[in-house]
Write a protein that holds these residues in place. Structure first.
Motif, mmCIF file in Angstrom:
data_model
loop_
_atom_site.group_PDB
_atom_site.id
_atom_site.type_symbol
_atom_site.label_atom_id
_atom_site.label_comp_id
_atom_site.label_asym_id
_atom_site.label_seq_id
_atom_site.Cartn_x
_atom_site.Cartn_y
_atom_site.Cartn_z
ATOM 1 N N UNK A 264 135.531 77.704 44.516
ATOM 2 C CA UNK A 264 134.281 77.436 45.426
ATOM 3 C C UNK A 264 134.654 77.808 46.869
ATOM 4 N N UNK A 265 135.610 77.340 47.201
ATOM 5 C CA UNK A 265 136.123 77.958 48.806
ATOM 6 C C UNK A 265 136.217 79.128 49.065
ATOM 7 N N UNK A 266 136.767 80.058 47.875
ATOM 8 C CA UNK A 266 136.854 81.290 48.192
ATOM 9 C C UNK A 266 135.624 82.214 48.104
ATOM 10 N N UNK A 267 134.705 81.651 47.408
ATOM 11 C CA UNK A 267 133.319 82.302 47.334
ATOM 12 C C UNK A 267 132.482 82.349 48.512
ATOM 13 N N UNK A 268 131.710 83.248 48.821
ATOM 14 C CA UNK A 268 130.760 83.135 49.937
ATOM 15 C C UNK A 268 129.477 82.254 49.354
ATOM 16 N N UNK A 269 129.172 82.386 48.244
ATOM 17 C CA UNK A 269 127.982 81.733 47.699
ATOM 18 C C UNK A 269 128.415 81.026 46.433
ATOM 19 N N UNK A 270 127.455 80.336 45.679
ATOM 20 C CA UNK A 270 127.614 79.757 44.426
ATOM 21 C C UNK A 270 126.476 79.842 43.632
ATOM 22 N N UNK A 271 126.562 80.292 42.559
ATOM 23 C CA UNK A 271 125.508 80.725 41.399
ATOM 24 C C UNK A 271 125.810 79.533 40.265
ATOM 25 N N UNK A 272 124.882 78.618 39.986
ATOM 26 C CA UNK A 272 124.913 77.838 38.978
ATOM 27 C C UNK A 272 124.135 78.107 37.890
ATOM 28 N N UNK A 273 124.522 78.111 36.433
ATOM 29 C CA UNK A 273 123.763 78.784 35.737
ATOM 30 C C UNK A 273 123.920 78.037 34.150
ATOM 31 N N UNK A 274 122.715 77.824 33.627
ATOM 32 C CA UNK A 274 122.795 77.003 32.435
ATOM 33 C C UNK A 274 123.554 75.676 32.243
ATOM 34 N N UNK A 275 123.282 74.753 33.340
ATOM 35 C CA UNK A 275 123.974 73.458 33.179
ATOM 36 C C UNK A 275 122.991 72.730 33.741
ATOM 37 N N UNK A 276 122.897 71.286 33.354
ATOM 38 C CA UNK A 276 122.137 70.229 34.047
ATOM 39 C C UNK A 276 123.299 69.541 35.121
ATOM 40 N N UNK A 277 124.492 69.927 35.102
ATOM 41 C CA UNK A 277 125.553 69.120 35.977
ATOM 42 C C UNK A 277 125.528 67.808 35.686
ATOM 43 N N UNK A 278 125.538 67.360 34.442
ATOM 44 C CA UNK A 278 125.515 65.985 34.248
ATOM 45 C C UNK A 278 127.019 65.496 34.131
ATOM 46 N N UNK A 279 127.993 66.258 34.019
ATOM 47 C CA UNK A 279 129.441 65.838 34.247
ATOM 48 C C UNK A 279 129.926 65.987 35.653
ATOM 49 N N UNK A 280 130.470 64.906 36.100
ATOM 50 C CA UNK A 280 130.719 64.710 37.452
ATOM 51 C C UNK A 280 131.799 66.159 38.050
ATOM 52 N N UNK A 281 132.503 66.602 37.075
ATOM 53 C CA UNK A 281 133.414 67.326 37.354
ATOM 54 C C UNK A 281 132.732 68.994 37.720
ATOM 55 N N UNK A 282 131.670 68.989 37.216
ATOM 56 C CA UNK A 282 130.749 70.233 37.446
ATOM 57 C C UNK A 282 130.028 69.773 38.751
ATOM 58 N N UNK A 283 129.347 68.943 38.848
ATOM 59 C CA UNK A 283 128.344 68.237 40.093
ATOM 60 C C UNK A 283 129.124 68.298 41.274
ATOM 61 N N UNK A 284 130.688 67.682 41.288
ATOM 62 C CA UNK A 284 131.145 67.722 42.424
ATOM 63 C C UNK A 284 131.513 69.228 43.144
ATOM 64 N N UNK A 285 131.633 70.091 42.376
ATOM 65 C CA UNK A 285 131.866 71.327 42.593
ATOM 66 C C UNK A 285 130.463 71.989 43.564
ATOM 67 N N UNK A 286 129.354 71.682 42.924
ATOM 68 C CA UNK A 286 128.137 72.048 43.762
ATOM 69 C C UNK A 286 128.216 71.241 44.984
ATOM 70 N N UNK A 287 128.509 69.956 44.905
ATOM 71 C CA UNK A 287 128.288 69.078 46.230
ATOM 72 C C UNK A 287 129.600 69.776 47.388
ATOM 73 N N UNK A 288 130.448 70.130 46.921
ATOM 74 C CA UNK A 288 131.657 70.540 47.789
ATOM 75 C C UNK A 288 130.907 72.024 48.279
ATOM 76 N N UNK A 289 130.608 73.009 47.595
ATOM 77 C CA UNK A 289 129.851 74.091 48.062
ATOM 78 C C UNK A 289 128.779 73.905 49.316
ATOM 79 N N UNK A 290 127.771 72.697 48.858
ATOM 80 C CA UNK A 290 126.887 72.467 49.863
ATOM 81 C C UNK A 290 127.405 71.704 51.262
#
Length: 364
Positions: A264-290
């Motif tokens: 997440x830190x190395x990318x300039x942007x984040x694209x999230x695809x095909x997920x509800x982000x129900x699991x926290x392990x994925x949701x926290x990556x989105x939060x980190x990007x924001x």
């Protein structure tokens, strides 16, 4: 021990979806192209990208986790050394033995190949996936011939893989070999599986390789889970095995968690695809990007845990748009590079049937 299956908050599920702006495929292609065209985008995918390969999503309209009666086997149950744990393993491995072949034999769909084209051309340097089916690897390797170690450098399997098995002492074996061990130890079940395949009566298979078979009146009690041969060489009897994936109630390995944050830190942007982000392990990556003030775009059908957050969302299936997105992003390369040409012409579109058994695992 209280462990629950993570899900999308009821407040979001109960919201009025008619308020979600609908976009045409043409508009979706344009917006995704604008987001991706400068490259350096980290991609986070979920089960939705594999639906067109015949592997249903966990929490889609017909998803197993949307059934309130469904109860998966938890980590502590699978590795329990007691007689109860042995029964759990018989149940898990029989269902997995019958359910793994369709996942093993699944082919990448058009979304997988479009993403592989964007990876190959450098627009998406790194991909983090929650999926355990290995289809991103298949798509990237098919026309490039990239070795497995190179794929692992650019595709992080956040929740592990179905294609490898480990015993409780850490001895690893590829899943096809373990499947052979299961067949040799259970000739009756091998015959049963062969008859199902011939008759075309394969039970409903889920993204984790699990199937529902209680409605068939099947007992698990005679299923044999083989001992680890490496442990046997040291005079240790051990039949506690698990696929090399993260179960509910089990923690993601530290090195995987840390690498996911780095991606997440190395990318300039984040694209999230095909997920509800129900699991926290994925949701926290989105939060980190924001938190890092990175632009985030989400391509997903229906409500998600990210609804209401500061990101751009497009509600349309990835299979409808991603081939055109890849062509638009890579430009002339789509017509000149023989590898990209093959990628963008490849991929199946065979979503699973919806009218199948949804019987939950019986507790106990």
């Amino acid at each position: 021990m209280r462990i629950s299956v993570p899900g999308v908050p009821q407040s979001i599920l109960a919201s009025n979806r008619s308020n979600v702006p609908k976009v045409s495929p043409e508009e979706a292609v344009y917006r995704l192209t604008q987001f991706l065209k400068n490259g350096q985008v980290t991609l986070l995918t979920g089960a939705g990208v594999s639906v067109d390969s015949g592997i249903r999503a966990y929490r889609g309209e017909d998803g197993r986790y949307m059934n309130p009666d469904y109860k998966p086997i938890f980590y502590h149950e699978l590795v329990d050394d007691s007689a109860k744990g042995h029964a759990f393993r018989q149940r898990y491995w029989l269902r997995s033995y019958l359910g793994y072949p369709p996942v093993r034999d699944a082919e990448p769909n058009t979304t997988h190949f479009a993403l592989a084209a964007l990876q190959h051309t450098g627009f998406i340097p790194n991909l983090v996936t929650q999926n355990v089916d290995g289809l991103h690897h298949k798509a990237l390797a098919k026309h490039t011939g990239r070795p497995s170690h190179h794929l692992q450098d650019h595709i992080l399997e956040l929740h592990g893989t179905l294609h490898r098995v480990r015993c409780k002492h850490g001895h690893a074996v590829d899943r096809d070999t373990f499947q052979t061990w299961l067949s040799a130890a259970n000739p009756k079940w091998r015959q049963f599986a062969d008859e199902m395949e011939k008759a075309g009566t394969q039970p409903r298979t889920n993204p984790d390789g699990d199937v529902a078979i209680e409605h068939l009146g099947i007992s698990y009690s005679d299923f044999v889970v083989p001992e680890c041969p490496t442990c046997s060489e040291s005079d240790r009897k051990n039949s506690v095995h698990k696929p090399d994936l993260v179960f509910f109630g089990e923690s993601i390995p530290d090195q995987v968690r840390d690498r996911s944050f780095r991606e997440i830190e190395n990318g300039q942007k984040l694209l999230v695809m095909g997920t509800t982000l129900a699991t926290y392990s994925a949701f926290r990556l989105l939060k980190h990007a924001l938190e890092l003030k990175k632009p985030v775009m989400m391509l997903n059908v229906g409500p998600s845990r990210a609804d209401g957050l500061n990101l751009e969302k497009i509600d349309i299936p990835s299979g409808v748009v991603m081939t055109d997105v890849a062509k638009s992003v890579v430009g002339a390369t789509a017509c000149e590079d023989p590898i990209i040409i093959k990628m963008l012409q490849d991929g199946i579109v065979k979503p699973p049937a919806t009218k199948e058994d949804r019987t939950p695992r019986r507790a106990g």
